[in-house]
Design a protein around this motif. Structure first.
Motif, short mmCIF file in Angstrom:
data_model
loop_
_atom_site.label_atom_id
_atom_site.label_comp_id
_atom_site.label_asym_id
_atom_site.label_seq_id
_atom_site.Cartn_x
_atom_site.Cartn_y
_atom_site.Cartn_z
N PRO A 1 -3.54 95.69 94.92
CA PRO A 1 -2.97 96.86 94.24
C PRO A 1 -2.60 98.00 95.19
O PRO A 1 -1.58 98.66 94.99
N ALA A 2 -3.41 98.24 96.22
CA ALA A 2 -3.11 99.34 97.14
C ALA A 2 -1.80 99.10 97.87
O ALA A 2 -0.99 100.02 98.04
N GLN A 3 -1.58 97.87 98.32
CA GLN A 3 -0.34 97.54 99.03
C GLN A 3 0.86 97.63 98.09
O GLN A 3 1.93 98.11 98.48
N ARG A 4 0.69 97.18 96.84
CA ARG A 4 1.79 97.27 95.88
C ARG A 4 2.11 98.73 95.57
O ARG A 4 3.29 99.11 95.48
N THR A 5 1.09 99.54 95.41
CA THR A 5 1.31 100.97 95.12
C THR A 5 2.03 101.66 96.26
O THR A 5 2.95 102.46 96.04
N GLU A 6 1.64 101.34 97.49
CA GLU A 6 2.30 101.95 98.64
C GLU A 6 3.77 101.56 98.70
O GLU A 6 4.66 102.41 98.92
N GLN B 1 5.73 100.56 96.29
CA GLN B 1 6.46 101.19 95.19
C GLN B 1 6.75 102.66 95.48
O GLN B 1 7.83 103.16 95.17
N ALA B 2 5.79 103.34 96.11
CA ALA B 2 5.99 104.75 96.45
C ALA B 2 7.08 104.90 97.51
O ALA B 2 7.91 105.83 97.44
N ARG C 1 10.44 104.30 95.78
CA ARG C 1 10.78 105.44 94.93
C ARG C 1 11.29 106.60 95.78
O ARG C 1 12.27 107.27 95.44
N GLU D 1 11.81 108.73 88.01
CA GLU D 1 12.07 107.31 88.11
C GLU D 1 13.53 107.09 88.43
O GLU D 1 14.40 107.88 88.04
N GLU E 1 7.14 95.02 99.74
CA GLU E 1 6.99 94.70 98.31
C GLU E 1 6.70 93.21 98.13
O GLU E 1 5.81 92.82 97.36
#
Length: 352
Positions: free
Chosen positions: A279-284, A286-287, A290, A348, A273
């Motif tokens: 964006p791709a690294q942030r999305t990964e 975050q997933a 989660r 969430e 994080e």
């Protein structure tokens, strides 16, 4: 959770698995005078038990037993002030260090050799004591497992080893190996009837009580310091060297993918994080966060929904050599409860 009292006793000895297994404590820690008195009695019984078995273990002269005995001594001395409410502001009574602890550590260090577990057990004592034996044990562990990131985390000073981050392929704290070994030692040195009654585990099977006690002991030992790593892998520090961000991301990936504890996985996700650059690294990242949040919550629910807070299931899974670490354990618990490993769409993390 059944009650605040049962959770606190679990961390000391042998009440419920859900608390000892790194599950969050309830927010409400208020206790009645009767509960506080019960907890103090359990703490005193636990201290006496730890003191007794530490001496018995050290008497074997074996390196693992000596190192474990030295780690148990501070737990034996950690008793609250008379009349203090656990969790309150009243400090524990300061007790001078037992001189046997240093002697046991020195003997264990001299005899540990290539025994990885013995060297890791030497790191479990109070970091403020036994600096020389801790450093020797850490150096031996690093030589024995040069691809393991774990001893580097204990060593600290991330600035010194981050440039060689590519050499590390796993993060293995040998947590379940330690847990199983400590469980076996506790089975071999069971609490006496009066101690067992005070612990609240009088009706538990010996291997079950020992597994819970082992988890509680491991929850109380020192963890590796992470301050230098987090400072080196965030904000402006990521531009300190041309490879810093990539080095930090490699550490994060190794921890997230291979760590044998939930804490290690969380550390790895945190690094991913902090070092995400697009964006791709942030999305990964975050997933991944989660997914772990979901699994931790569902693990807690699956365990505490059982009559014994999942203690029997935990001991059964601990006997299975296929359960190599906490990741395996969580996945098995969720599978047996019929819970998906991935959160449903739109889920969430609950916020307090």
């Amino acid at each position: 959770m059944k009650s605040t009292l049962s959770c606190l006793i679990a961390l000391l000895s042998a009440a419920t698995f859900a608390c000892a297994a790194q599950v969050p404590m309830p927010g409400d820690t208020r206790m009645s005078p009767q509960e506080a008195a019960q907890l103090q009695a359990a703490q005193e019984a636990s201290a006496a038990y730890h003191a007794r078995i530490a001496a018995e273990l050290a008497a074997t002269g074996q390196p693992r037993e000596l190192a474990f005995a030295a780690a148990l001594r501070p737990l034996a001395d950690r008793t609250p002030s008379q009349g203090a409410v656990p969790g309150g502001d009243t400090p524990s009574q300061a007790i001078p260090q037992d001189p046997r602890e240093a002697r046991w550590r020195q003997l264990a260090s001299a005899r540990a050799g290539s025994d990885v577990l013995a060297n890791i057990l030497l790191l479990q004592g109070d970091p403020s004591t036994g600096a020389a034996t801790r450093e020797q044990a850490l150096e031996r562990w690093q030589r024995l497992e040069p691809d393991n990131l774990a001893p580097r985390l204990f060593a600290g000073d991330a600035e010194a080893w981050l440039p060689q981050a590519g050499a590390y392929a796993r993060l293995d704290m040998h947590y379940y190996e330690r847990l199983r070994w400590i469980q076996a030692e506790l089975v071999a040195h069971p609490p006496r009837a009066v101690e067992r009654a005070m612990f609240g585990g009088a009706n538990m099977a010996p291997d079950e009580a020992a597994a819970i006690g082992a988890a509680g002991i491991l929850a109380a030992v020192a963890l590796p310091g992470l301050r230098t790593l987090t400072e080196a892998c965030r904000g402006d520090a990521l531009d300190a060297t041309p490879t810093r961000r990539a080095d930090c991301r490699h550490v994060g990936r190794v921890a997230a993918d291979t760590a044998d504890t939930s804490m290690g996985i969380s550390i790895g996700i945190g690094l991913l994080e902090a070092t995400a650059a697009n964006p791709a690294q942030r999305t990964e990242a975050q997933a991944l966060r989660r997914r772990q949040d979901w699994q931790m919550i569902q693990w807690n629910r699956a365990a505490t929904s059982q009559p014994d807070d999942g203690a029997a299931q935990f001991v059964r899974l601990l006997r299975d050599p296929a359960v190599r670490g906490e990741r395996d354990l969580v996945e098995r618990v969720l599978a047996e409860a019929g819970i998906a490993l991935d959160p449903p769409a739109g889920w969430e993390m609950p916020r307090r």
